[in-house]
Write a protein that holds these residues in place. Structure first.
Motif, short mmCIF file in Angstrom:
data_model
loop_
_atom_site.label_atom_id
_atom_site.label_comp_id
_atom_site.label_asym_id
_atom_site.label_seq_id
_atom_site.Cartn_x
_atom_site.Cartn_y
_atom_site.Cartn_z
N ASN A 100 0.81 -1.22 0.00
CA ASN A 100 0.00 0.00 0.00
C ASN A 100 0.85 1.27 0.00
O ASN A 100 0.44 2.30 0.55
N HIS A 101 2.02 1.20 -0.58
CA HIS A 101 2.87 2.39 -0.61
C HIS A 101 3.65 2.44 -1.92
O HIS A 101 4.35 1.49 -2.26
N SER A 102 3.49 3.53 -2.64
CA SER A 102 4.26 3.75 -3.87
C SER A 102 4.66 5.22 -3.94
O SER A 102 4.06 6.08 -3.30
N GLU A 103 5.67 5.46 -4.74
CA GLU A 103 6.20 6.83 -4.85
C GLU A 103 6.37 7.17 -6.32
O GLU A 103 6.94 6.40 -7.10
N LEU A 104 5.87 8.35 -6.71
CA LEU A 104 6.01 8.80 -8.08
C LEU A 104 7.46 9.22 -8.33
O LEU A 104 7.99 10.09 -7.64
N LEU A 105 8.11 8.58 -9.32
CA LEU A 105 9.50 8.92 -9.63
C LEU A 105 9.61 10.00 -10.70
O LEU A 105 10.35 10.96 -10.52
N TRP A 106 8.90 9.86 -11.79
CA TRP A 106 8.97 10.86 -12.85
C TRP A 106 7.78 10.72 -13.79
O TRP A 106 7.07 9.72 -13.80
N ILE A 107 7.58 11.77 -14.59
CA ILE A 107 6.57 11.79 -15.65
C ILE A 107 7.25 12.29 -16.91
O ILE A 107 7.96 13.30 -16.89
N VAL A 108 7.08 11.58 -18.01
CA VAL A 108 7.61 11.99 -19.31
C VAL A 108 6.44 12.45 -20.17
O VAL A 108 5.47 11.71 -20.33
N GLY A 109 6.53 13.65 -20.71
CA GLY A 109 5.48 14.16 -21.58
C GLY A 109 4.53 15.09 -20.86
O GLY A 109 4.94 15.87 -19.99
N ASP A 110 3.27 15.00 -21.18
CA ASP A 110 2.25 15.91 -20.66
C ASP A 110 1.90 15.56 -19.22
O ASP A 110 1.12 14.64 -18.95
N ALA A 111 2.45 16.32 -18.28
CA ALA A 111 2.22 16.04 -16.86
C ALA A 111 0.82 16.42 -16.41
O ALA A 111 0.37 15.99 -15.34
N SER A 112 0.10 17.22 -17.21
CA SER A 112 -1.25 17.63 -16.81
C SER A 112 -2.24 16.48 -16.84
O SER A 112 -3.35 16.61 -16.31
N ARG A 113 -1.87 15.33 -17.42
CA ARG A 113 -2.77 14.17 -17.45
C ARG A 113 -2.70 13.36 -16.16
O ARG A 113 -3.41 12.38 -16.00
N PHE A 114 -1.81 13.81 -15.25
CA PHE A 114 -1.71 13.21 -13.91
C PHE A 114 -1.75 14.34 -12.89
O PHE A 114 -1.51 15.51 -13.22
N ASN A 115 -2.05 13.97 -11.63
CA ASN A 115 -1.94 14.99 -10.60
C ASN A 115 -0.54 14.95 -10.00
O ASN A 115 0.35 14.26 -10.51
N SER A 116 -0.30 15.69 -8.93
CA SER A 116 1.04 15.80 -8.36
C SER A 116 1.54 14.48 -7.80
O SER A 116 2.75 14.29 -7.63
#
Length: 514
Positions: A68-84
Motif C-alpha cells: 500500500n505504498h508507492s512513490e512517483l519517480l517521474w513523468i515523461v510528456g504531458d504532466a497535466s494528465r496526472f496529478n502531483s
C-alpha cells in the motif's frame, strides 16, 4: 526496484510508447506495465521515452516500495494528465468556457511578431549581389570586403529614402514599378568603397524610427556591430562621444573589418545583374500583408520607438536568428521548405556537397514563415520546457545541525512563492564558506517554484573552474543526470573553434547554419 508504469498517451504516441515499454516490462493491462528493474535500466527507459516523446505522450513511473505504498519517480510528456502524485483523473470534461490558456500578458507580442516578419523578408537581400553569387559558385575566395547583411541594410535604406514610416509602409503595401526601381536607384543607393562620400545608414534613417529598428535587425542577424580597429590594426579606442546616438556612428567598418582587397572585385558587391527578390509575386504578397499590419500598429498609442525597448528588440533578433538558423539547415525535399516557382536565378546557400541548396526568394519566404512560428510560440514557450519536479533531494530536510539553516531558508522561500511569481524575488545568500551555500541555493530556487510544475533555473559563474565544480557538486549531491542538469563553459578554445566553423559556414553562403 519494482516499478509500475502507466501510459496516458493518445494516437501515435501510444503506439510508440507501447513499443518501448514492452521491451522493459510485462503488461498488466492496456496501459499499465510492472517489472523489476535496476536504476540504470530505468534511466535508459526514461531516456528512450524522452527521445521519442510527442505532444500526446504522457507516461508516469511509480516505485512500488511496499504494501500500500508507492512513490512517483517521474513523468515523461504531458504532466497535466496526472496529478502531483501521479494519479489519473476518474473523469474529465472537454468544455473550456473561460479559455484562460488563450490569454497572456504579452503587451508587445504583436510588435515582436511583425518586426521579425518584415526583417526576415529583408535580411538577406544583399545576397543578390554579384560578389556573393560568385562566392557560391567558387569563383571568389577573398575575405568579404562588405558582408551581405550590410549590403541588405543599404538596399533597404535606398528604398526608404526620405519617407517617414507611414509613407514607405504604404509603398511596400502597394508597390508600383517606380517603387521597385528605388531599391537599386543609383541616386539613392549608398555604395561603400565606390562612392566618394557615403552617409551612415542609421543617421539617414533617423526620421523613420520603424525603419531604424528593422535596419538594426537586418544588419545584426549574424553579428553585433564592433568598434572598428585603428589604422595600425589594434583594437579601436573607445570615445565617450560614441555614447551619444551610438547607432548613428555605425558605418561599414563596424560590420566587417575593412581590409585591402582586390579593387577589381569591389564593384561586384554593389552590382545586381539579376535584380532583387522584391519583384517576385510571393515576396510582394507577403511583404504587403506585413506592411499593412505594421501601418495599423503604428497608429496605436505608445508605438513607434521600438529601438528604445531592449526587450522587443532582443526577442525580435532572437526569433530572426533562430528562424534563419533552422531554415538554412533544411536540404533536399524537407517538408518544412517553402514551395516557390522554379527557375529563380539567385541562390542563398549551398549544401555540404557544394551544390546549390535554396534559392534566395525561397530562403527569405521560408525564414519569414518560420520566424512567425517562433514568435507565436513565445508566450507559451516556458510551459513546454522540461523542469525538475518531485525531487526528493531538494525536499529532504538536513540531518546535520550545521546545515539546518537551509531548511529555514527553504521554508521562508516557500512562504513567498505566490508573491514572487507575480513580482519576482531578490535574495542574497551571505552564508560563510563551508556552510552549504551550493545546495541551499538550489533548495531555495526549488521552494520558490510551483510544486506541481517544478523548477527550471540557471546558475551563472564567473570562472570556468567554478562552473564545473558547482555543476558536478549538484550532480553528486542531488543525483542528477545529463537530462536534468547541463553544464556549459566557454573559453579561448571554444571561441577559436566557433570562429573556425564560422569561416567554414561563410564559404557555403550561410553563416547562420553553423
Amino acid at each position: 526496484m519494482n516499478v509500475l508504469l502507466i501510459s496516458q498517451c493518445d494516437k501515435r504516441a501510444l503506439t510508440e510508447t507501447r513499443r518501448i515499454l514492452d521491451q522493459f516490462g510485462e503488461r498488466r493491462g492496456e496501459r499499465t506495465w510492472q517489472t523489476p528493474i535496476t536504476q540504470d535500466g530505468l534511466d535508459t527507459l526514461r531516456q528512450l521515452l524522452r527521445k521519442t516523446a510527442r505532444k500526446n505522450t504522457a507516461v508516469a513511473c511509480h516505485w512500488i516500495r511496499g504494501l500500500n505504498h508507492s512513490e512517483l519517480l517521474w513523468i515523461v510528456g504531458d504532466a497535466s494528465r496526472f496529478n502531483s502524485q501521479g494519479a489519473v483523473p476518474t473523469n474529465t470534461t472537454t468544455r473550456n468556457i473561460l479559455r484562460r490558456q488563450d490569454e497572456n500578458d504579452w503587451h508587445t507580442g504583436e510588435d515582436i511578431h511583425l518586426l521579425t516578419a518584415l526583417s526576415a523578408l529583408l535580411h538577406d537581400l544583399g545576397k543578390a549581389c554579384r560578389a556573393f553569387q560568385m562566392r557560391l559558385e567558387g569563383k571568389l575566395d577573398e575575405r568579404n570586403q562588405y558582408r551581405h547583411e550590410w549590403v541588405s541594410l543599404r538596399l533597404f535604406e535606398a528604398f526608404i529614402g526620405t519617407d517617414d514610416d507611414a509613407k514607405w509602409l504604404a509603398r511596400l503595401a502597394a508597390p508600383t514599378s517606380q517603387d521597385d526601381k528605388t531599391w537599386l536607384d543609383p541616386d539613392r543607393l549608398q555604395r561603400d568603397g565606390l562612392d566618394p562620400k557615403v552617409s551612415r545608414p542609421f543617421a539617414r534613417l533617423s526620421h523613420a524610427p520603424l525603419a531604424q529598428a528593422i535596419g538594426w535587425l537586418v544588419v545584426t542577424h549574424h553579428r553585433l556591430p564592433v568598434l572598428p580597429r585603428n589604422s595600425d590594426g589594434r583594437e579601436g579606442t573607445f570615445q565617450p562621444g560614441l555614447l551619444n546616438k551610438t547607432l548613428e556612428h555605425i558605418d561599414a567598418g563596424w560590420n566587417e573589418r575593412i581590409v585591402e582587397g582586390d579593387s577589381s572585385t569591389l564593384p561586384y558587391y554593389w552590382r545586381f545583374p539579376q535584380g532583387l527578390p522584391v519583384t517576385t509575386e510571393l515576396w510582394r504578397k507577403q511583404a504587403a500583408r506585413v506592411a499593412k499590419r505594421l501601418l495599423a500598429l503604428c497608429t496605436k498609442p505608445d508605438k513607434g520607438n521600438w529601438l528604445s525597448n531592449p526587450y522587443v528588440m532582443h526577442l525580435s533578433r532572437l526569433s530572426l536568428m533562430l528562424a534563419d538558423h533552422h531554415y538554412s539547415s533544411l536540404t533536399g525535399k524537407d517538408p518544412g521548405r517553402v514551395e516557390v516557382p522554379r527557375g529563380y536565378p539567385l541562390y542563398a546557400n549551398t549544401n555540404d556537397n557544394g551544390d546549390f541548396n535554396q534559392t534566395l526568394d525561397e530562403h527569405l519566404l521560408g525564414v519569414a514563415r518560420h520566424s512567425a512560428e517562433v514568435t507565436y510560440a513565445l508566450p507559451r514557450f516556458d510551459e513546454q520546457l522540461p523542469r525538475l519536479a518531485r525531487h526528493k533531494g531538494l525536499r529532504k530536510r538536513s540531518p546535520d545541525e550545521r546545515f539546518r539553516w537551509q531548511d529555514k531558508a527553504a521554508e521562508t522561500a516557500a512562504a513567498m512563492r505566490e508573491r514572487s511569481m507575480n513580482h519576482g524575488a531578490f535574495i542574497v545568500n551571505m552564508a560563510s564558506t563551508g556552510c552549504g551555500k551550493t545546495l541551499a541555493n538550489a533548495r531555495i530556487m526549488y521552494a520558490l517554484a510551483s510544486a506541481e510544475r517544478g523548477m527550471r533555473c540557471a546558475f551563472a559563474m564567473g570562472l570556468r573552474t567554478l562552473t564545473l565544480q558547482t555543476g558536478r557538486a549538484f550532480r553528486d549531491l542531488l543525483g542528477l543526470g545529463d537530462d536534468d542538469l547541463a553544464i556549459r563553459v566557454g573559453g579561448s578554445a571554444s571561441r577559436a573553434l566557433f570562429e573556425h566553423h564560422e569561416r567554414l559556414a561563410e564559404a557555403t553562403g550561410s553563416a547562420s547554419s553553423q
